[in-house]
Scaffold this motif. Structure first.
Motif, PDB file in Angstrom:
ATOM      1  N   ARG A 178      47.238  35.952  35.363  1.00  0.00           N
ATOM      2  CA  ARG A 178      46.179  36.123  36.359  1.00  0.00           C
ATOM      3  C   ARG A 178      46.487  35.368  37.647  1.00  0.00           C
ATOM      4  NH1 ARG A 178      40.467  33.531  34.959  1.00  0.00           N
ATOM      5  NH2 ARG A 178      41.783  31.689  35.273  1.00  0.00           N
ATOM      6  N   ASP A 229      43.089  45.741  37.852  1.00  0.00           N
ATOM      7  CA  ASP A 229      43.671  46.844  38.610  1.00  0.00           C
ATOM      8  C   ASP A 229      43.144  48.200  38.148  1.00  0.00           C
ATOM      9  OD1 ASP A 229      44.877  47.074  36.147  1.00  0.00           O
ATOM     10  OD2 ASP A 229      46.919  46.732  36.858  1.00  0.00           O
ATOM     11  N   GLY A 273      56.379  40.510  38.109  1.00  0.00           N
ATOM     12  CA  GLY A 273      54.929  40.361  38.176  1.00  0.00           C
ATOM     13  C   GLY A 273      54.408  38.939  38.104  1.00  0.00           C
ATOM     14  N   ARG A 299      47.780  42.310  34.555  1.00  0.00           N
ATOM     15  CA  ARG A 299      46.966  41.543  35.489  1.00  0.00           C
ATOM     16  C   ARG A 299      45.764  40.922  34.787  1.00  0.00           C
ATOM     17  NH1 ARG A 299      50.751  40.487  37.643  1.00  0.00           N
ATOM     18  NH2 ARG A 299      49.379  39.120  38.829  1.00  0.00           N
TER      19      ARG A 299
END
Length: 413
Positions: free
Chosen positions: A203, A305, A253, A291
């Motif tokens: 996160r 998302d 990511g 996410r």
């Protein structure tokens, strides 16, 4: 406070907690000739390590940075000892120094009694009274359970990492790991190696460093560099080496904070992750980065998302917190005179803390020595002027009104 409980006079110090911090404090007090008593709510020493850690856990730092005062690890232990090796070391440590905690004694409250100048600690059915109090419960006393919408409606298995042992029961199943600190990363790797389909929630921004840089411990290298260069320059060198070894984590990511890893640790206490192989699994696609979670559903999770995915199990790698405020009856944590590292080991009125400096096992050992030395100075000074009548007066004051209720006051040597 219940005045019906008997009062037990403890010469020296009461130590709360029989984990590595409590054992270190006890050994250091012993070296200084100061008596002590350890109270431990569980039935064993090092309960966090024995009862609430996963099977494949290893020390994150080289053993020389994790040993307790006055006793090194056995030479035959590897650089990064396993969980079981560390537990055996702690058991040997306890035997070596003849440290015998009182097990099964859960502290209900602890308070400094200004009328007699002593600490009073209620554990089970007794009130222990001492000149000094050492809190050695650390920062990992209670699991942190996050408040995420829908979590209780999720129909699959939910575990905190304190309950996770290994990935054998998760083979072939889809598992969501919430939390991307060292525990989250290592549990994800363990699950992946056990054949689970793992998704890891990332996160926030975080620093990931290789555990070793060109064969040397990243931590040890950092400590050496800090002796010669400022923090920001060392951070720059660490990030450069990390980019060379791990690559650009943004590509998988995981974005890095704007502040360097050491500076971030010093200012916020947030520890960088030391990679032990998880990044390779993420790059290969065997571990998927997702996410933040918007909410849980009965069969999975919806992410920020907008993506929705089903999972059979959720592992909460959301860390731990101290429980001191629930039983220490003080306005703040010890009313610390100086709550900045490295001075937050000493409070007022003879109250001390070991392992609350967010510096791991190394910090606990440093704290233990400082605490013992400080108490010893007072012990050696005060006992020269202390006689039996002084003790008798304190105990008489303490037990006033209690003996009428069939309570007793006695000395535990």
């Amino acid at each position: 406070m219940n005045s019906e409980f008997g009062s037990v006079w403890i010469p020296g110090s009461v130590i709360i907690g029989a984990g590595p911090s409590g054992l270190a404090a006890a050994a250091c007090l012993q070296q200084e000739g100061v008596p002590f008593l350890i109270l431990e709510k569980e039935s064993c020493l090092a309960s966090l390590w024995k009862l609430k850690t996963y099977d494949h856990l290893k020390l994150h730092l080289p053993k020389k940075f994790c040993e307790l005062p006055y006793m090194p690890f056995p030479r035959e232990f590897p650089t990064y000892p396993t969980k079981q090796q560390f537990i055996s070391y702690l058991e040997d440590y306890s035997k070596h120094f003849s440290i015998k905690p009182m097990f099964g004694e859960e502290v209900r409250w602890a308070k400094y009694d200004a009328t007699i100048g002593l600490w009073r600690v209620q554990a089970n059915d007794s009130v222990f009274v001492s000149r000094w109090l050492i809190v050695a419960t650390g920062e990992n006393a209670e699991p942190v359970l996050p408040e995420i919408a829908g979590l209780m409606e999720f129909g699959g298995k939910i575990l905190h990492t304190s309950e996770y042992k290994n990935g054998a029961d998760f083979k072939g199943s889809k598992v969501l790991v919430v939390g991307c600190g060292n525990s989250g990363m290592e549990v994800s790797l363990d699950l992946c190696n056990s054949g689970a389909q793992v998704s890891l929630v990332v996160r926030d921004k975080l620093h990931i460093l290789p555990r070793e840089i060109f064969g040397s411990s990243t931590f040890a290298l950092s400590m050496w560099l800090l002796e010669w260069f400022p923090v920001r320059l060392v951070d720059g060198l660490l990030l450069l080496c990390s980019w060379v070894i791990l690559g650009d984590t943004c590509q998988i990511g995981i974005k890095r904070p704007e502040i360097g890893p050491l500076e971030l640790k010093n200012t916020t206490g947030k520890t960088p992750v030391l990679d032990v192989g998880t990044i390779t699994k993420i790059k290969s696609g065997e571990i998927k980065v997702v996410r933040g979670i918007q909410r849980f559903t009965t069969r999975g999770a919806e992410f920020v998302d907008g993506k929705v995915e089903e999972f059979e199990s959720v592992i909460l790698a959301t860390g731990y917190r101290s429980n001191v405020k629930s039983w220490l009856m003080e306005g703040t944590f010890f009313n610390l005179e100086d709550d900045t590292f490295p001075n937050n080991w000493k409070g007022k009125n003879g109250g001390y803390s070991v392992a609350s400096t967010r510096q791991g096992l190394l910090g606990a050992s440093i704290d233990a020595k400082r605490v013992a030395e400080d108490i010893a100075r007072q012990w050696n000074s005060e006992t020269k002027h202390l006689n039996v009548s002084n003790f008798s007066h304190c105990i008489s004051t303490l037990s006033h009104g209690e003996q009428k209720k069939n309570s007793q006051t006695f000395c535990l040597l």
